[in-house]
Scaffold this motif. Structure first.
Motif, PDB file in Angstrom:
ATOM      1  N   PRO A  60       9.778  16.203 -11.937  1.00  8.69           N
ATOM      2  CA  PRO A  60       9.472  16.264 -10.502  1.00  8.69           C
ATOM      3  C   PRO A  60       8.218  15.476 -10.157  1.00  8.69           C
ATOM      4  CG  PRO A  60      10.033  18.437 -11.328  1.00  8.69           C
ATOM      5  CD  PRO A  60       9.922  17.528 -12.528  1.00  8.69           C
ATOM      6  N   GLY A  61       8.219  14.927  -8.945  1.00  7.62           N
ATOM      7  CA  GLY A  61       7.099  14.113  -8.485  1.00  7.62           C
ATOM      8  C   GLY A  61       7.371  12.624  -8.658  1.00  7.62           C
ATOM      9  N   TRP A  62       8.589  12.272  -9.079  1.00  7.21           N
ATOM     10  CA  TRP A  62       8.896  10.870  -9.332  1.00  7.21           C
ATOM     11  C   TRP A  62       8.802  10.033  -8.062  1.00  7.21           C
ATOM     12  CZ3 TRP A  62      13.016   8.469  -6.983  1.00  7.21           C
ATOM     13  CH2 TRP A  62      13.998   9.288  -6.421  1.00  7.21           C
ATOM     14  N   GLN A  63       9.126  10.639  -6.908  1.00  8.09           N
ATOM     15  CA  GLN A  63       9.038   9.884  -5.657  1.00  8.09           C
ATOM     16  C   GLN A  63       7.583   9.563  -5.325  1.00  8.09           C
ATOM     17  OE1 GLN A  63      11.284  12.802  -3.470  1.00  8.09           O
ATOM     18  NE2 GLN A  63      12.987  11.363  -3.195  1.00  8.09           N
ATOM     19  N   ASP A  64       6.686  10.512  -5.604  1.00  8.99           N
ATOM     20  CA  ASP A  64       5.256  10.259  -5.377  1.00  8.99           C
ATOM     21  C   ASP A  64       4.756   9.162  -6.313  1.00  8.99           C
ATOM     22  OD1 ASP A  64       5.000  12.229  -3.387  1.00  8.99           O
ATOM     23  OD2 ASP A  64       4.648  13.793  -4.891  1.00  8.99           O
ATOM     24  N   ARG A  65       5.204   9.206  -7.572  1.00  6.01           N
ATOM     25  CA  ARG A  65       4.797   8.171  -8.525  1.00  6.01           C
ATOM     26  C   ARG A  65       5.313   6.798  -8.092  1.00  6.01           C
ATOM     27  NH1 ARG A  65       5.953  12.514 -11.843  1.00  6.01           N
ATOM     28  NH2 ARG A  65       8.050  11.786 -12.399  1.00  6.01           N
ATOM     29  N   MET A  66       6.543   6.765  -7.608  1.00  4.32           N
ATOM     30  CA  MET A  66       7.097   5.501  -7.146  1.00  4.32           C
ATOM     31  C   MET A  66       6.338   4.993  -5.922  1.00  4.32           C
ATOM     32  SD  MET A  66      11.042   4.517  -6.195  1.00  4.32           S
ATOM     33  CE  MET A  66      11.662   4.702  -7.851  1.00  4.32           C
ATOM     34  N   ASN A  67       6.006   5.898  -5.014  1.00  6.36           N
ATOM     35  CA  ASN A  67       5.247   5.532  -3.822  1.00  6.36           C
ATOM     36  C   ASN A  67       3.877   4.977  -4.213  1.00  6.36           C
ATOM     37  OD1 ASN A  67       5.097   5.538  -0.848  1.00  6.36           O
ATOM     38  ND2 ASN A  67       3.416   6.963  -1.183  1.00  6.36           N
ATOM     39  N   ASP A  68       3.228   5.630  -5.180  1.00  2.02           N
ATOM     40  CA  ASP A  68       1.917   5.148  -5.631  1.00  2.02           C
ATOM     41  C   ASP A  68       2.023   3.738  -6.234  1.00  2.02           C
ATOM     42  OD1 ASP A  68       0.780   7.541  -4.819  1.00  2.02           O
ATOM     43  OD2 ASP A  68       0.797   8.431  -6.828  1.00  2.02           O
ATOM     44  N   ALA A  69       3.082   3.504  -7.024  1.00  2.50           N
ATOM     45  CA  ALA A  69       3.270   2.183  -7.639  1.00  2.50           C
ATOM     46  C   ALA A  69       3.541   1.121  -6.561  1.00  2.50           C
ATOM     47  CB  ALA A  69       4.434   2.235  -8.623  1.00  2.50           C
ATOM     48  N   LEU A  70       4.318   1.476  -5.535  1.00  4.43           N
ATOM     49  CA  LEU A  70       4.588   0.527  -4.446  1.00  4.43           C
ATOM     50  C   LEU A  70       3.325   0.255  -3.633  1.00  4.43           C
ATOM     51  CD1 LEU A  70       8.065   1.846  -3.311  1.00  4.43           C
ATOM     52  CD2 LEU A  70       7.576  -0.362  -4.392  1.00  4.43           C
ATOM     53  N   ARG A  71       2.507   1.286  -3.407  1.00  7.09           N
ATOM     54  CA  ARG A  71       1.239   1.089  -2.693  1.00  7.09           C
ATOM     55  C   ARG A  71       0.346   0.118  -3.466  1.00  7.09           C
ATOM     56  NH1 ARG A  71      -1.188   3.099   0.880  1.00  7.09           N
ATOM     57  NH2 ARG A  71      -0.446   4.602   2.359  1.00  7.09           N
ATOM     58  N   LYS A  72       0.264   0.332  -4.776  1.00  7.54           N
ATOM     59  CA  LYS A  72      -0.572  -0.533  -5.612  1.00  7.54           C
ATOM     60  C   LYS A  72      -0.051  -1.973  -5.561  1.00  7.54           C
ATOM     61  CE  LYS A  72      -2.459  -0.894 -10.258  1.00  7.54           C
ATOM     62  NZ  LYS A  72      -2.468  -0.330 -11.614  1.00  7.54           N
ATOM     63  N   ALA A  73       1.273  -2.156  -5.651  1.00  8.28           N
ATOM     64  CA  ALA A  73       1.866  -3.485  -5.596  1.00  8.28           C
ATOM     65  C   ALA A  73       1.643  -4.147  -4.240  1.00  8.28           C
ATOM     66  CB  ALA A  73       3.360  -3.403  -5.904  1.00  8.28           C
ATOM     67  N   ALA A  74       1.586  -3.340  -3.174  1.00  9.24           N
ATOM     68  CA  ALA A  74       1.374  -3.883  -1.828  1.00  9.24           C
ATOM     69  C   ALA A  74      -0.103  -4.103  -1.532  1.00  9.24           C
ATOM     70  CB  ALA A  74       1.979  -2.919  -0.791  1.00  9.24           C
ATOM     71  N   GLY A  75      -0.969  -3.709  -2.465  1.00  7.06           N
ATOM     72  CA  GLY A  75      -2.401  -3.890  -2.251  1.00  7.06           C
ATOM     73  C   GLY A  75      -2.995  -2.900  -1.267  1.00  7.06           C
ATOM     74  N   LYS A  76      -2.412  -1.740  -1.166  1.00 10.71           N
ATOM     75  CA  LYS A  76      -2.892  -0.708  -0.228  1.00 10.71           C
ATOM     76  C   LYS A  76      -3.696   0.345  -0.962  1.00 10.71           C
ATOM     77  CE  LYS A  76      -0.579  -2.284   3.331  1.00 10.71           C
ATOM     78  NZ  LYS A  76      -1.074  -2.605   4.582  1.00 10.71           N
TER      79      LYS A  76
END
Length: 79
Positions: free
Chosen positions: A63-79
């Motif tokens: 559980p929490g995989w969606q949060d981990r994915m969101n964090d990885a996308l934020r990092k990739a987007a430079g946010k």
């Protein structure tokens, strides 16, 4: 000062004027798109196609995989 003689209306002129008047009264005005204000912490439900191996990578820790994915996308987007 004398005005030039008025030209009689033809059927085409009347039709063109009528079509223009109809279009004017039946067409909605184009409104400028309103930009959504980004509200921190609010998430939006989206449908996203990703490779199976990428999904498995994020789901492997449970559980929490969606949060981990969101964090990885934020990092990739430079946010």
């Amino acid at each position: 000062m004398a005005q030039p003689p008025r030209r009689p209306r033809t059927l085409q002129d009347a039709r063109t004027e009528a079509e223009a008047a109809f279009k004017k009264t039946t067409t909605k005005p184009v409104e400028a798109p309103v930009a959504k204000a980004a509200v921190p912490g609010v998430r939006e439900l989206v449908s996203l196609r990703i490779d199976q191996d990428v999904l498995e990578y994020f789901q492997q820790d449970g559980p929490g995989w969606q949060d981990r994915m969101n964090d990885a996308l934020r990092k990739a987007a430079g946010k």
